[in-house]
Scaffold this active site. Structure first.
Site, short mmCIF file in Angstrom:
data_model
loop_
_atom_site.label_atom_id
_atom_site.label_comp_id
_atom_site.label_asym_id
_atom_site.label_seq_id
_atom_site.Cartn_x
_atom_site.Cartn_y
_atom_site.Cartn_z
CB THR A 111 -0.91 0.03 1.25
OG1 THR A 111 -1.56 1.30 1.35
CG2 THR A 111 -0.11 -0.21 2.52
CG ASP A 112 -1.06 5.03 -0.97
OD1 ASP A 112 -1.64 4.33 -0.11
OD2 ASP A 112 -1.60 5.99 -1.54
CD GLU A 113 -3.39 3.79 4.34
OE1 GLU A 113 -3.21 3.84 5.57
OE2 GLU A 113 -4.49 3.53 3.82
CE1 TYR A 133 -3.47 -2.30 5.61
CE2 TYR A 133 -3.45 0.07 5.25
CZ TYR A 133 -3.44 -1.22 4.74
OH TYR A 133 -3.39 -1.43 3.39
CB ALA A 135 3.13 -0.17 11.62
CE LYS A 137 -0.44 -4.59 2.97
NZ LYS A 137 -0.88 -5.90 2.42
CG ASN A 163 -7.21 -0.20 -5.73
OD1 ASN A 163 -7.43 -0.85 -6.73
ND2 ASN A 163 -5.99 0.22 -5.41
CE LYS A 172 -11.25 -0.80 3.39
NZ LYS A 172 -9.98 -0.59 4.04
CE1 TYR A 190 -12.89 9.31 12.29
CE2 TYR A 190 -12.09 8.29 10.27
CZ TYR A 190 -12.60 8.18 11.55
OH TYR A 190 -12.84 6.93 12.09
CG HIS A 258 -6.70 10.90 9.55
ND1 HIS A 258 -8.01 11.28 9.47
CD2 HIS A 258 -6.45 10.20 8.41
CE1 HIS A 258 -8.54 10.82 8.35
NE2 HIS A 258 -7.60 10.17 7.69
#
Length: 309
Positions: A111-113, A133, A135, A137, A163, A172, A190, A258
């Site tokens: 993921t890009d995260e 999450y 972390a 990945k 996506n 989502k 948020y 966030h």
């Protein structure tokens, strides 16, 4: 073999390949309904269970594993990080051990995260995950690179941006906005809704992954951005405009840690992407025409709740 092939991106990818073996635990995010129309072999299994993986790889003589199996919802990871560690890290180590022993290729969907809040992150940028999450990945990615270096495992890492499209769970943002707008419910946003994300239509991602399964070079990392960045509030307003309805927006307390922006570029790939408005129109049409698919999910805690904190 497609692990997590009954999930959102996994089921889209499974439509791009010939009769995959789909290995899926069928958690809340994996559904056999997602595989309607897909010629496949199904095995109910858990990547955390090494013996199940080994039995399946041996039975079907698997030479390539494309791993979509993951816990992916950031809110859920903040509430309970342990299952993210178990699935996203321990599960991937199991896959790596299988690939090491049986000379099998691993294609890891990351993921890009993992980059966190960095501007125009390329594949060699440092990883700065912000949530449990991301972390988990990032940790899986590091294990993969270590196994490539230490054991010579044939593996690649693919990092798509956000996506969207058909068959995405209504926890989502995009499907949640569509369904809650259809039902006349408020859409919790948020903070100020100024968080910026980069969006790519799921079928575009599936096609890129299908190409890289064959052409990706051992040990390489591939970013797959959509190149279509917008804020959450603008995205929700765009969905309302396309639906011809005024979304009922309710701003709620921001979640901890966030990320304000994800910004990633690809230095190794060239591909076509569906324009955001076109992809959103296709997605809205699918949810309008497939109420039977999302109705059973309406009692999901993360669809109902306004905020997690």
């Amino acid at each position: 073999m497609v692990t997590g092939g009954a999930g959102f991106i996994g089921s889209s990818f499974s439509r791009e390949v010939k009769k995959p073996v789909i290995f899926d635990l069928l958690t809340y995010a994996g559904r056999l309904e997602n595989l309607i129309g897909v010629d496949h072999i199904f095995v109910k299994g858990d990547i955390r269970n090494y013996s199940q993986l080994e039995d399946t790889v041996k039975k079907y003589d698997i030479k390539i594993i494309v791993n979509f199996s993951a816990e992916t919802h950031v809110d859920r990871s903040i509430n309970n990080a342990h299952i993210f560690l178990d699935t996203n890290v321990y599960g991937v180590v199991n896959l790596l051990e299988i690939c090491r022993r049986y000379d099998t290729r691993l294609v890891q969907i990351s993921t890009d995260e993992v980059y966190g809040e960095q501007e125009n992150a390329t594949e060699d940028f440092p990883l700065r995950p912000s949530s449990p999450y991301s972390a988990s990945k990032a940790s899986a990615d590091m294990f993969i690179l270590a196994y490539v270096r230490t054991y010579g495992v044939d593996a690649i890492i693919i990092r798509p941006s956000n996506n969207y499209g058909p068959r995405q769970h209504i926890e989502k943002l995009i499907p949640k906005t569509i369904v809650r707008t259809l039902l006349g419910l408020e859409i919790p946003i948020y903070g100020k809704g100024d968080q910026e994300r980069d969006w790519i239509y799921v079928e575009d991602t599936a096609k890129v992954i299908a190409q890289l399964v064959e052409t990706g070079k051992k040990g390489e990392i591939y970013n797959v951005p959509g190149g279509q960045r917008t804020t959450n509030i603008k995205l929700v307003e765009m969905i309302g405009e396309l639906m011809g309805r005024e979304p009922k927006i309710k701003f709620v307390k921001d979640r901890p840690g966030h990320d304000k922006k994800y910004s990633m570029v690809s230095t190794k790939l060239s591909y076509k992407v569906t324009p955001l408005k076109e992809g959103l129109s296709k997605t809205i049409k699918w949810y309008l025409e497939n109420e039977w698919w999302w109705r059973p999910l309406l009692n999901d805690e993360y669809f109902l709740r306004e905020t997690s904190w």
